[in-house]
Design a protein around this motif. Structure first.
Motif, PDB file in Angstrom:
ATOM      1  N   SER A 119       0.846  -1.190   0.000  1.00  0.00           N
ATOM      2  CA  SER A 119       0.000   0.000   0.000  1.00  0.00           C
ATOM      3  C   SER A 119       0.872   1.227   0.000  1.00  0.00           C
ATOM      4  O   SER A 119       1.847   1.321   0.746  1.00  0.00           O
ATOM      5  CB  SER A 119      -0.909   0.001   1.236  1.00  0.00           C
ATOM      6  OG  SER A 119      -1.637   1.216   1.328  1.00  0.00           O
ATOM      7  N   GLU A 121      -0.740   4.240   0.272  1.00  0.00           N
ATOM      8  CA  GLU A 121      -1.723   5.264   0.595  1.00  0.00           C
ATOM      9  C   GLU A 121      -1.181   6.291   1.566  1.00  0.00           C
ATOM     10  O   GLU A 121      -1.577   7.447   1.539  1.00  0.00           O
ATOM     11  CB  GLU A 121      -2.969   4.604   1.178  1.00  0.00           C
ATOM     12  CG  GLU A 121      -3.713   3.730   0.148  1.00  0.00           C
ATOM     13  CD  GLU A 121      -4.959   3.125   0.722  1.00  0.00           C
ATOM     14  OE1 GLU A 121      -5.229   3.397   1.909  1.00  0.00           O
ATOM     15  OE2 GLU A 121      -5.651   2.385   0.005  1.00  0.00           O
ATOM     16  N   GLY A 124      -3.379   9.045   3.282  1.00  0.00           N
ATOM     17  CA  GLY A 124      -4.618   9.076   2.530  1.00  0.00           C
ATOM     18  C   GLY A 124      -4.964  10.422   1.942  1.00  0.00           C
ATOM     19  O   GLY A 124      -5.960  10.555   1.227  1.00  0.00           O
ATOM     20  N   ARG A 375     -12.656  14.315  -4.915  1.00  0.00           N
ATOM     21  CA  ARG A 375     -12.540  13.550  -3.667  1.00  0.00           C
ATOM     22  C   ARG A 375     -13.892  13.331  -3.004  1.00  0.00           C
ATOM     23  O   ARG A 375     -14.197  12.247  -2.525  1.00  0.00           O
ATOM     24  CB  ARG A 375     -11.605  14.285  -2.720  1.00  0.00           C
ATOM     25  CG  ARG A 375     -11.362  13.541  -1.412  1.00  0.00           C
ATOM     26  CD  ARG A 375     -10.395  14.300  -0.545  1.00  0.00           C
ATOM     27  NE  ARG A 375     -10.068  13.570   0.658  1.00  0.00           N
ATOM     28  CZ  ARG A 375      -9.277  14.016   1.620  1.00  0.00           C
ATOM     29  NH1 ARG A 375      -8.721  15.217   1.503  1.00  0.00           N
ATOM     30  NH2 ARG A 375      -9.031  13.292   2.686  1.00  0.00           N
ATOM     31  N   GLU A 383     -15.500   3.822  -6.309  1.00  0.00           N
ATOM     32  CA  GLU A 383     -14.675   3.773  -5.110  1.00  0.00           C
ATOM     33  C   GLU A 383     -13.359   3.042  -5.360  1.00  0.00           C
ATOM     34  O   GLU A 383     -12.291   3.509  -4.978  1.00  0.00           O
ATOM     35  CB  GLU A 383     -15.449   3.086  -3.980  1.00  0.00           C
ATOM     36  CG  GLU A 383     -16.593   3.905  -3.406  1.00  0.00           C
ATOM     37  CD  GLU A 383     -16.105   5.035  -2.524  1.00  0.00           C
ATOM     38  OE1 GLU A 383     -14.914   5.007  -2.158  1.00  0.00           O
ATOM     39  OE2 GLU A 383     -16.884   5.939  -2.230  1.00  0.00           O
ATOM     40  N   ALA A 384     -13.431   1.889  -6.004  1.00  0.00           N
ATOM     41  CA  ALA A 384     -12.217   1.089  -6.221  1.00  0.00           C
ATOM     42  C   ALA A 384     -11.255   1.801  -7.153  1.00  0.00           C
ATOM     43  O   ALA A 384     -10.043   1.850  -6.921  1.00  0.00           O
ATOM     44  CB  ALA A 384     -12.597  -0.280  -6.795  1.00  0.00           C
ATOM     45  N   HIS A 386     -11.065   5.037  -7.738  1.00  0.00           N
ATOM     46  CA  HIS A 386     -10.520   6.226  -7.083  1.00  0.00           C
ATOM     47  C   HIS A 386      -9.426   5.851  -6.091  1.00  0.00           C
ATOM     48  O   HIS A 386      -8.398   6.532  -5.991  1.00  0.00           O
ATOM     49  CB  HIS A 386     -11.645   6.979  -6.373  1.00  0.00           C
ATOM     50  CG  HIS A 386     -11.182   8.246  -5.714  1.00  0.00           C
ATOM     51  ND1 HIS A 386     -11.066   9.436  -6.397  1.00  0.00           N
ATOM     52  CD2 HIS A 386     -10.779   8.497  -4.441  1.00  0.00           C
ATOM     53  CE1 HIS A 386     -10.631  10.382  -5.574  1.00  0.00           C
ATOM     54  NE2 HIS A 386     -10.451   9.833  -4.372  1.00  0.00           N
ATOM     55  N   ALA A 387      -9.630   4.761  -5.353  1.00  0.00           N
ATOM     56  CA  ALA A 387      -8.611   4.321  -4.394  1.00  0.00           C
ATOM     57  C   ALA A 387      -7.320   3.903  -5.105  1.00  0.00           C
ATOM     58  O   ALA A 387      -6.217   4.176  -4.618  1.00  0.00           O
ATOM     59  CB  ALA A 387      -9.152   3.168  -3.554  1.00  0.00           C
ATOM     60  N   GLN A 390      -5.585   7.038  -6.235  1.00  0.00           N
ATOM     61  CA  GLN A 390      -5.012   7.714  -5.072  1.00  0.00           C
ATOM     62  C   GLN A 390      -3.718   7.042  -4.632  1.00  0.00           C
ATOM     63  O   GLN A 390      -2.754   7.703  -4.224  1.00  0.00           O
ATOM     64  CB  GLN A 390      -6.036   7.710  -3.935  1.00  0.00           C
ATOM     65  CG  GLN A 390      -5.545   8.375  -2.651  1.00  0.00           C
ATOM     66  CD  GLN A 390      -6.602   8.365  -1.570  1.00  0.00           C
ATOM     67  OE1 GLN A 390      -7.783   8.137  -1.852  1.00  0.00           O
ATOM     68  NE2 GLN A 390      -6.195   8.592  -0.348  1.00  0.00           N
ATOM     69  N   GLN A 391      -3.708   5.712  -4.736  1.00  0.00           N
ATOM     70  CA  GLN A 391      -2.492   4.991  -4.380  1.00  0.00           C
ATOM     71  C   GLN A 391      -1.359   5.305  -5.358  1.00  0.00           C
ATOM     72  O   GLN A 391      -0.204   5.434  -4.953  1.00  0.00           O
ATOM     73  CB  GLN A 391      -2.779   3.498  -4.358  1.00  0.00           C
ATOM     74  CG  GLN A 391      -1.588   2.644  -3.923  1.00  0.00           C
ATOM     75  CD  GLN A 391      -1.963   1.193  -3.751  1.00  0.00           C
ATOM     76  OE1 GLN A 391      -3.141   0.851  -3.711  1.00  0.00           O
ATOM     77  NE2 GLN A 391      -0.962   0.348  -3.645  1.00  0.00           N
TER      78      GLN A 391
END
Length: 546
Positions: A119, A121, A124, A375, A383-384, A386-387, A390-391
């Protein structure tokens, strides 16, 4: 067996992906680092090159006294060599070798540590931060070999700088010959079979067999053990033999030779027919060990020549070129690009990073702003995705930070080396002092394995030349006064002794050991021989002048 529950407190070390990347980037060379940057630019859409000149974040010499960060302390703990005794509760159970500089398998060596989730992140956040700015603003943008105006047309000066290979040089001469298609193909095949020194290392029979298998004839006949296949291979071998005669008369003289003796003979045949040239031809027909040992008496007996003629023939052979393709080797590919540059600054020295090896990277502003604006307005179905984006954004930020930390560590270590080896930068290698990795590690608060990674495949440009950072570390030899002398300084002293010796009476290893002892340095004969071999200096019997 009685079952029961027990509570045990233990401490484990887990390496995050960010820390693993930092360790891996630290041990990369300049070329490997450039390849890593190119790969990351291709894979991460949030990372881009910066074309604008921006102020770099302050780091380096100004930060040399800053306490070691928690991340570096964890890195050093992960790379530390485990003691023989069981570690205490406050010690890390992760280890690696300080000499190998290899960061592979770190997670596998964690004793009982749970697997770390991949990860990036972090906290976050996707807000724009100072980390999103470019780093390395002093480095010019790479133009990928094209002109600044976008014109890809090469100029005459660019073409003149392109090195000509040995094969290209020979093919150009072959075009001037009036040959049949078969002979031209045989000559082309031989030229392409030469190594970079200009030698034909494979036999003509092997080349003919390989050539026959590459053609369509092998499919029609069905194998080289058949009568038809064997006959065709013999024909090809004869054609290659005729092509070899043409090749060995091309420039440079000696090209196409099968061994050193034939290479020397081809060059001697191009000289005038003198007694020394005829004697040189006879000497080349004898075992080369006799010529290497300069056994003049035995050469005179075998070749039927007198002593004076043999000496003249050996002097003639010494002027020949043992590697005809040497001048066509592209030396540009062997040029070392320094990571650090040391220059005089008043009474001291200034240590700076080489801007040519510092990549100018930044986070893509458009993509980062789009992530920030979206955001709170994304729907549940995204959601998936965007995550994941973001990562990738956090991964780009960490990559820039880890590159900055890499060059910061290189600069800190280089500055400490320059401070410890100040006499070398003032007087040369004779003034080199003994230095080990532990001294620099203790001074900077790092582990020896970190210093080993920093000093491997990293180079420093000095007023005396470009050296690998490991060059400044050396063992010590005892002196009569109780002090220590660096092995590097001892090797430099040996070079001075040998360069000043009489050519007719070269110094033996025992004599060199005695001369060092006169200088107050205790160095055994075997140590002198080891240093001499490391300097690629021949023994006394081979250095003796005729």
């Amino acid at each position: 067996m009685k079952q029961g529950l027990s509570l045990r407190v233990s401490q484990h070390l887990a390496l995050t992906p960010q820390l693993q990347q930092s360790i891996r980037l630290l041990q990369l060379s300049t070329l490997e680092m450039a390849q890593e940057v190119e790969q990351m630019l291709d894979e991460n859409p949030f990372l881009e090159r910066s074309e604008d000149t921006a102020e770099r974040e302050t780091f380096g010499l100004e930060q040399s006294d800053v306490p070691v960060s928690a991340g570096e302390q964890i890195s050093d703990a992960a790379l530390a060599e485990p003691p023989s005794a069981p570690p205490s509760s406050g010690e890390s159970t992760s280890s690696t070798s300080a000499d190998t500089g290899d960061g592979e398998g770190l997670e596998g060596k964690l004793d009982g540590a749970s697997p770390v989730e991949e990860s990036w992140e972090g906290d976050g956040t996707v807000e724009m931060s100072p980390d999103d700015g470019e780093w390395g603003g002093d480095a010019p943008a790479r133009n990928n070999g094209s002109n600044s105006d976008g014109d890809d047309t090469a100029t005459a000066a660019d073409l003149a700088r392109v090195p000509v290979s040995l094969q290209d040089h020979l093919h150009e001469q072959a075009r001037c010959l009036r040959l049949s298609d078969e002979d031209s193909a045989a000559l082309y095949f031989l030229i392409e079979s030469l190594n970079e020194d200009g030698y034909l290392v494979d036999s003509l029979s092997d080349l003919a067999t390989a050539w026959w298998h590459m053609s369509d004839r092998s499919r029609r006949v069905g194998g080289d053990d058949s009568p038809a296949g064997f006959e065709e291979i013999e024909v090809l071998e004869q054609r290659l033999a005729m092509a070899l005669q043409l090749l060995q008369h091309m420039d440079p003289t000696g090209v196409g030779a099968r061994d050193l003796a034939e290479c020397l003979r081809l060059q001697i045949l191009e000289l005038r027919n003198t007694p020394e040239a005829r004697a040189a031809l006879a000497i080349c027909g004898q075992p080369l060990e006799l010529m290497a040992k300069r056994d003049i008496k035995r050469l005179c007996n075998l070749c039927g020549i007198d002593d004076e003629t043999a000496r003249g023939a050996l002097a003639l052979i010494a002027r020949l070129e043992p590697k005809p393709g040497r001048r066509f080797i592209d030396v540009e590919r062997n040029v070392v690009v320094p990571d650090v540059i040391v220059t005089h600054a008043g009474r001291g020295f200034k240590v700076i990073l080489n801007p040519d090896v510092m990549p100018r990277l930044r986070v893509h502003d458009v993509y980062a702003n789009a992530m920030r604006q979206n955001r709170g307005g994304r729907d549940s179905g995204g959601e998936a995705g965007h995550a994941a984006m973001q990562q990738r954004l956090q991964e780009a930020r960490w990559f820039i930070k880890n590159i900055q930390q890499r060059f910061d560590t290189i600069l800190r270590v280089s500055s400490a080396i320059v401070e410890r080896q100040r006499n070398f930068f003032m007087h040369g290698e004779l003034a080199m002092r003994p230095l080990v990795l532990r001294e620099i590690a203790d001074e900077l608060g790092l582990h020896e394995s970190t210093i080993s990674r920093v000093t491997t495949a990293k180079y420093m440009a000095t007023p005396f030349g470009t050296y690998e950072l490991k060059y400044f570390f050396g063992s010590s030899l005892g002196t009569e006064t109780g002090g220590n002398a660096s092995s590097t300084a001892v090797r430099a002293l040996l070079k001075q002794f040998i360069s000043a010796e009489e050519p007719t009476k070269p110094l033996s290893d025992n004599q060199l050991s005695d001369l060092l002892r006169e200088q107050g340095i205790e160095c055994a004969r075997r140590t002198v021989a080891k240093y001499r071999e490391a300097l690629r200096i021949a023994p006394a019997n081979l250095r003796k002048s005729l």
